[in-house]
Every structure is written in C-alpha cells, then in structure tokens.
Design a protein around this motif. Structure first.
Motif, short mmCIF file in Angstrom:
data_model
loop_
_atom_site.label_atom_id
_atom_site.label_comp_id
_atom_site.label_asym_id
_atom_site.label_seq_id
_atom_site.Cartn_x
_atom_site.Cartn_y
_atom_site.Cartn_z
N ARG A 40 -32.37 17.44 57.42
CA ARG A 40 -32.69 18.38 58.50
C ARG A 40 -31.81 19.62 58.52
O ARG A 40 -32.21 20.66 59.03
N SER A 41 -30.57 19.58 57.98
CA SER A 41 -29.65 20.71 58.12
C SER A 41 -28.95 21.04 56.81
O SER A 41 -28.60 20.15 56.03
N LEU A 42 -28.75 22.34 56.58
CA LEU A 42 -27.96 22.83 55.45
C LEU A 42 -26.76 23.64 55.95
O LEU A 42 -26.19 24.42 55.20
N ARG A 43 -26.40 23.45 57.18
CA ARG A 43 -25.39 24.29 57.83
C ARG A 43 -24.10 24.40 57.02
O ARG A 43 -23.49 23.41 56.65
N ALA A 44 -23.69 25.63 56.75
CA ALA A 44 -22.40 25.90 56.10
C ALA A 44 -21.34 25.98 57.19
O ALA A 44 -21.49 26.72 58.16
N LEU A 45 -20.25 25.23 57.05
CA LEU A 45 -19.24 25.13 58.11
C LEU A 45 -18.13 26.17 57.94
O LEU A 45 -16.95 25.87 58.05
N GLN A 46 -18.52 27.39 57.66
CA GLN A 46 -17.60 28.51 57.51
C GLN A 46 -18.02 29.65 58.43
O GLN A 46 -19.16 29.71 58.90
N HIS A 47 -17.07 30.57 58.66
CA HIS A 47 -17.43 31.82 59.33
C HIS A 47 -18.37 32.60 58.42
O HIS A 47 -18.15 32.68 57.21
N ARG A 48 -19.39 33.20 58.99
CA ARG A 48 -20.38 33.93 58.20
C ARG A 48 -19.73 35.06 57.39
O ARG A 48 -20.00 35.21 56.20
N GLY B 197 -16.38 18.78 47.61
CA GLY B 197 -16.67 18.62 49.03
C GLY B 197 -17.84 19.49 49.45
O GLY B 197 -17.65 20.67 49.76
N SER B 198 -19.04 18.93 49.48
CA SER B 198 -20.24 19.73 49.77
C SER B 198 -20.80 19.53 51.17
O SER B 198 -21.67 20.30 51.59
N ALA B 199 -20.35 18.50 51.89
CA ALA B 199 -20.77 18.27 53.28
C ALA B 199 -22.29 18.38 53.42
O ALA B 199 -23.03 17.64 52.77
N ASN B 200 -22.79 19.32 54.25
CA ASN B 200 -24.23 19.46 54.47
C ASN B 200 -24.96 20.10 53.30
O ASN B 200 -26.19 20.15 53.30
N GLY B 201 -24.21 20.65 52.36
CA GLY B 201 -24.83 21.33 51.23
C GLY B 201 -24.94 22.83 51.42
O GLY B 201 -25.49 23.52 50.56
N GLY B 202 -24.40 23.36 52.53
CA GLY B 202 -24.55 24.78 52.82
C GLY B 202 -23.93 25.70 51.79
O GLY B 202 -24.59 26.62 51.29
N THR B 203 -22.65 25.48 51.44
CA THR B 203 -22.01 26.36 50.47
C THR B 203 -22.58 26.13 49.07
O THR B 203 -22.72 27.07 48.29
N LEU B 204 -22.95 24.89 48.76
CA LEU B 204 -23.57 24.62 47.45
C LEU B 204 -24.87 25.41 47.33
O LEU B 204 -25.17 25.97 46.27
N TYR B 205 -25.62 25.47 48.42
CA TYR B 205 -26.86 26.25 48.42
C TYR B 205 -26.56 27.73 48.20
O TYR B 205 -27.28 28.42 47.45
N VAL B 206 -25.49 28.22 48.82
CA VAL B 206 -25.11 29.63 48.63
C VAL B 206 -24.81 29.91 47.17
O VAL B 206 -25.30 30.89 46.59
N TRP B 207 -24.02 29.05 46.52
CA TRP B 207 -23.70 29.29 45.10
C TRP B 207 -24.97 29.23 44.25
O TRP B 207 -25.15 30.05 43.34
#
Length: 264
Positions: A85-93, A115-125
């Motif tokens: 349900r979520s790809l939230r990146a846990l960083q400041h935009r 450490g990919s957590a929700n996958g947000g930063t992995l999606y960014v890369w």
C-alpha cells in the motif's frame, strides 16, 4: 511559553508512539495477508497497475517524490493495496531531492542501498538514476513486498536485486559481492542499522567496495538517540563530506554525503 513548548514536545512524542504502534499492527496484518496467496496476488496486480500509471506520468525528480510521498507528505500519489500500500520515503523532501540530483550528475552504474524500509528511496534510485546498470538493495525483512520492489526497474535496463538478510552477516556480504560481479559501487546509501556499531560495521564492510571516486550517502547524521552522528563526526575528519539539511528538523535527521575521492 515554556509550558507551551513542553506540551508541544509531549504531543509530538505521543504522536510518534502512536505511529510506531500503528506500524507494528499494520506489519502484522501485512504478513498475514502475504501468507494467503490468492489475496496477495490480487493486491499485487492492482498495486502494479497503480504503480505503472504513476511511472507513465513521471517526468522529474519531483514527480517521483510525489509518487512515493516523503516524511511530511505521507500520502504519496501511489496508493497500493495490502502489503504494497505505501512507498513512503522517510526523508525530508528537499534532502532526498538534492541527494538524487547530485548522485544522478555522477552517472553511476552500480548502486547499493542498505536498509530499504518501505522501498521509497529504492524507488527513487530506480526511477531517477537512468544510467544505473546494477541496483542492489539489502533489508532485514521486505515483508512480502519483493515482487513490487522488483517491478521498480520494469521500465529500464537496470538489473535490480533485492537481498533479504542482515547486512552484517557473511551470507549477505557474499550475495552483494556476487551481484556486483567484481565491479565497484558508484553510490552506497546507508540507512539500515542506526546504532554506532551497526552503521560503522556497514561502512567498514561495504565502504571498501565503493569506487575511488564514489559517493556514500548517510541518513540521520544529526539525529540524536542514534549512533550515526558519532560515526559521521569521525568520518568528517577523515574524508571530504557535506550535509544536506531540511528546513524543519523535527523529523528525520540530516542527510550526509561522503566523497571517497574528494569533491570534483
């Protein structure tokens, strides 16, 4: 004034405790859903369609971050289902956007994220670093979400490999080396174990695999209560480094960039 500040701080702590509790409950539900194959398949199919629509609409780094959502924008444009349900990146935009711009300018071919957590930063890369040939993620527990993470590179020539396991264990290190196939890491992003011993072990293990002119990114280099600031202060004395700070420091800590061969 002091009493008001005290109440605000107390309210924030209470909100964070509620968020952590909700996260633990939701993860338990995710695991139960992931264990039921028919439901998982339906959730994945619907989530993949949703993600494909977002991918088709993305043109800029800002668009990609709109998809995932960030720390202060938890509800990204992507709305998946079940464990996806979520790809939230846990960083400041602003921080993750600036980091992505700098890494993209280096045109990396190999990227490793710890450490990919929700996958947000992995999606960014996967979406922003268009020239990446090999993108590797390691995480303790992908919570049954591997299929969606694998789909991040569906519209590119990037080979994406997700390695589930403790980044400190020999088996994980071997799997990373196998995925690299002898090539150096152009960009290493450390956002896993935040204890001093843990983040130090990650840097000592994977730092030597970084190219001489490569970058190492750290999250939470100014976050109290973690061991990352201590390691960061040591690294600043040994390497050329800089920090990327957001405008509001009540959330996750500052991003740090280490230039292994110096800035050019």
């Amino acid at each position: 004034m002091f009493e008001r500040a005290r109440r605000v701080r107390k309210g924030r702590r209470y909100a964070r405790l509620l968020e952590r509790g909700a996260s633990r409950i939701s993860r338990g539900l995710e695991r139960r859903l992931a264990s039921r194959s028919p439901l998982r398949e339906v959730a994945f199919a619907r989530s993949r369609r949703e993600l494909d629509e977002r991918m088709a609409a993305e043109r800029t780094i800002g668009d990609v971050l709109d998809t995932t959502g960030t720390f202060y924008e938890p509800n990204g444009a992507y709305r998946g289902y079940g464990p996806y349900r979520s790809l939230r990146a846990l960083q400041h935009r602003a921080e993750i956007a600036e980091l992505a711009h700098e890494v993209r300018a280096r045109d990396p071919e190999t990227v490793l994220e710890i450490g990919s957590a929700n996958g947000g930063t992995l999606y960014v890369w996967a979406r922003v670093l268009n020239g990446v040939e090999t993108l590797i993620s390691t995480d303790l527990d992908y919570r049954g979400r591997r299929a969606l993470l694998d789909h991040f590179a569906a519209r590119s020539e990037t080979s994406l490999r997700c390695i589930e396991g403790d980044s400190h264990e020999a088996a994980t290190t071997r799997a990373v080396r196998e995925a690299l196939a002898g090539r150096p890491i152009d960009f290493l992003y450390l956002d896993g174990d935040h204890s001093y011993a843990g983040v130090s072990a990650d840097f000592e293990t994977y730092g030597p695999l970084v190219a001489d002119d490569g970058l190492v990114g750290f999250h939470d280099v100014e976050t109290s209560g973690t061991g990352v600031p201590r390691l960061w202060s040591e690294l600043e004395r040994a390497y050329e480094c800089r920090t990327i700070g957001g405008t509001d420091r009540d959330g996750p800590g500052t991003t740090g960039i280490l230039y292994k061969g110096g800035r050019s």
